[in-house]
Write an enzyme that holds these catalytic residues in place. Structure first.
Site, PDB file in Angstrom:
ATOM      1  N   ASP A  78       0.862  -1.016  -0.072  1.00 55.15           N
ATOM      2  CA  ASP A  78       0.024   0.062  -0.128  1.00 55.15           C
ATOM      3  C   ASP A  78       0.648   1.170  -0.143  1.00 55.15           C
ATOM      4  O   ASP A  78       2.078   1.126   0.505  1.00 55.15           O
ATOM      5  CB  ASP A  78      -1.043  -0.096   1.252  1.00 55.15           C
ATOM      6  CG  ASP A  78      -0.294  -0.530   2.439  1.00 55.15           C
ATOM      7  OD1 ASP A  78       1.052  -0.758   2.527  1.00 55.15           O
ATOM      8  OD2 ASP A  78      -1.311  -0.763   3.292  1.00 55.15           O
ATOM      9  N   GLU A 137      -5.740   3.165   3.559  1.00 56.87           N
ATOM     10  CA  GLU A 137      -6.392   3.668   4.640  1.00 56.87           C
ATOM     11  C   GLU A 137      -7.975   4.112   4.679  1.00 56.87           C
ATOM     12  O   GLU A 137      -8.574   4.160   5.633  1.00 56.87           O
ATOM     13  CB  GLU A 137      -5.442   4.763   5.168  1.00 56.87           C
ATOM     14  CG  GLU A 137      -4.210   4.544   5.623  1.00 56.87           C
ATOM     15  CD  GLU A 137      -3.855   3.694   6.803  1.00 56.87           C
ATOM     16  OE1 GLU A 137      -4.976   3.438   7.385  1.00 56.87           O
ATOM     17  OE2 GLU A 137      -2.969   3.398   7.156  1.00 56.87           O
TER      18      GLU A 137
END
Length: 386
Positions: A78, A137
Site C-alpha cells: 500500500d 487507509e
C-alpha cells in the site's frame, strides 16, 4: 540468504526516507506515484511489464515474466498515508502539513521495491505481479482495483501475499498466524429525528439526546449478550453530535462509530443486532432512526490455510529468519477484500518501536527492511520450486 543487488539496503533506506517526506492521502498519491515510477523505471526492464489503471491513476502494477511459469504469484504493497501531523523530529519528516506515513507504508513500499529489484535481475520461474496500491487507509483501493479489472488474464495472481509493519515485533522479524490476521470493519452512521423544542416544555418536544443516549447504552449489550465471547467483536461509537444550546431540546442527533469482527459472519451478526436495537429505539421514542452501515472493501484478513501453512513452515525452518506466531488483531486492512477473491497470506514485519501505528511519533526501525526483503524473496523462490 538472498543477496540484494540493484537496490541495496542503503538505497532502500534512502528511498524509504524520500517516500516518508512526501506522504499523501488516499487517491491523491501523485508525488508518491511519480517517485515509484522513476525507481521502477530505473530497474532492468528485461522481464518487466508495467500496467496502469486509467480510473485509478496512482495505482501501479508490475509483471515479472517467469522463465517456465506454473503459476502467477502476487505481492501487494500500500502507498497512501494518514491525516496525522508528524512529531518525530526526524530530519526526513513529512513535508506535507497534516499528513504523515504514520502507518509505515513507506517501509512497505521500500520492502516491495527491494523484492522487485531482485527479481528484475534474477528471472523468476513463475510469473510475479507486484501491486502498488493506493487508498488502503480509506476508499478501499484494493476493492476499486479489483472491480476495475486490474487482475484479469495475464495479470491475475493465483495467490497473493502482503505485509504490514508491526512496532511490537523485533526489527526484521516475520509474524503470521493461521486463520484471521486482521479484523474486518464496518463504518456506522446513525441519525435520530424527533422534535425540537423549549427546555421548559418537554411534553411538546421529542428529545433526541435522550433517544441517542438510550441507543448507546443498549448497543453496549450487543457484544456482551448477543456475541459468542470466544469469538469476540468490538463496537465503538466514537462521535456524538446533538443540540445547539443548553435550553433547547434537540430534535436531531448523529452518531458515528465502527464495528470490528474477526470473521465476516461475526460482522454481519453485529450489523443485524445493531439495526434491531435502532428499530427498538425508534419505536420506544416515537422517533425516526436511520442506520447506515458501510463496510466497503474492509473484510477480515482471512489467511488461506494451505498457503499460510507453507509460508509459516518456510519462515520457521529458515535459520536466518526470526519468526513469531502472532495473535489476531482488531485493526482493519483492505487486503482482506483481495484475499476474499484470491487465496493468499498476509503477515507482519517487525519494526520495533515504542510508538504504535497511526501515532504522530511512529518511528519504525529501518534495520527491519533488509531482513524483510530477504525473507520474502527467499519465500517466493521456495514457493516457485514447490
Amino acid at each position: 540468504m538472498i543477496t540484494m543487488t540493484t537496490l541495496t539496503e542503503t538505497k532502500l533506506i534512502n528511498i524509504r526516507r524520500q517516500l516518508h517526506k512526501i506522504p499523501e492521502l488516499a487517491l491523491h498519491e501523485t508525488e508518491t506515484h511519480a517517485l515509484l515510477m522513476k525507481i521502477i523505471g530505473d530497474l532492468d526492464q528485461t522481464y518487466l511489464t508495467i500496467k496502469q489503471l486509467p480510473n485509478l491513476p496512482t495505482a501501479i502494477l508490475v509483471r515479472v515474466s517467469g522463465s517456465s511459469p506454473k503459476r502467477t504469484i502476487g505481492y501487494r504493497t500500500d502507498i497512501d498515508a494518514l491525516p496525522v501531523t508528524e512529531s518525530t523530529g526526524l530530519s526526513f519528516a513529512s513535508e506535507n502539513v497534516g499528513v504523515m506515513h504514520a502507518c509505515g507504508h513507506d517501509v512497505h513500499m521500500a520492502v516491495a521495491l527491494g523484492v522487485l529489484s531482485y527479481f528484475s535481475e534474477h528471472q523468476p520461474t513463475d510469473n510475479l505481479i507486484f501491486f502498488f496500491q493506493p487508498a488502503e487507509e480509506s476508499e478501499n483501493g484494493g476493492k476499486l482495483a479489483y472491480e476495475q479489472g486490474a487482475f484479469t488474464d495475464d495479470w491475475r495472481p493465483d495467490e497473493f501475499y502482503g505485509l504490514h509493519d508491526n512496532p511490537d515485533l523485533p526489527a526484521g522479524a516475520i509474524g503470521c498466524r493461521m486463520g484471521t490476521l486482521f479484523a474486518g470493519t464496518t463504518e456506522v452512521n446513525v441519525d435520530f429525528e424527533g422534535q425540537g423544542g423549549h427546555a421548559a416544555y418537554p411534553q411538546d418536544a421529542n428529545d433526541m439526546v435522550v433517544a441517542a443516549a438510550a441507543f448507546i447504552s443498549q448497543v453496549q449489550t450487543i457484544i456482551s449478550r448477543s456475541i459468542d465471547p470466544i469469538e469476540g467483536g468490538v463496537i465503538t461509537l466514537g462521535k456524538l453530535e446533538a443540540g445547539t444550546i443548553r435550553n433547547v431540546i434537540a430534535g436531531h442527533a448523529h452518531i458515528e462509530g465502527t464495528i470490528r469482527g474477526l470473521t465476516q459472519t461475526m460482522i454481519e451478526r453485529i450489523d443485524e443486532r445493531l439495526k434491531d436495537v435502532a428499530a427498538g429505539i425508534a419505536r420506544s421514542f416515537n422517533a425516526q432512526v436511520n442506520v447506515t452501515l458501510n463496510q466497503g472493501g474492509y473484510l477480515p484478513v482471512e489467511n488461506n490455510p494451505d498457503l499460510t501453512k507453507r509460508f509459516i513452515t518456510y519462515m520457521k525452518e529458515t535459520p536466518t529468519i526470526h519468526f513469531v506466531e502472532t495473535e489476531p488483531a482488531m485493526t482493519g486492512e483492505d487486503f482482506g477484500y483481495l484475499l476474499s477473491k484470491i487465496p493468499g497470506t498476509m503477515f507482519w514485519l517487525g519494526v520495533e518501536d515504542e510508538s504504535q501505528l497511526h501515532s504522530a511519533t511512529l518511528t519504525p526501525k529501518e534495520s527491519g527492511i533488509e531482513p524483510g526483503v530477504s525473507a520474502i524473496t527467499g519465500f517466493i523462490e521456495n514457493r516457485m520450486n514447490a
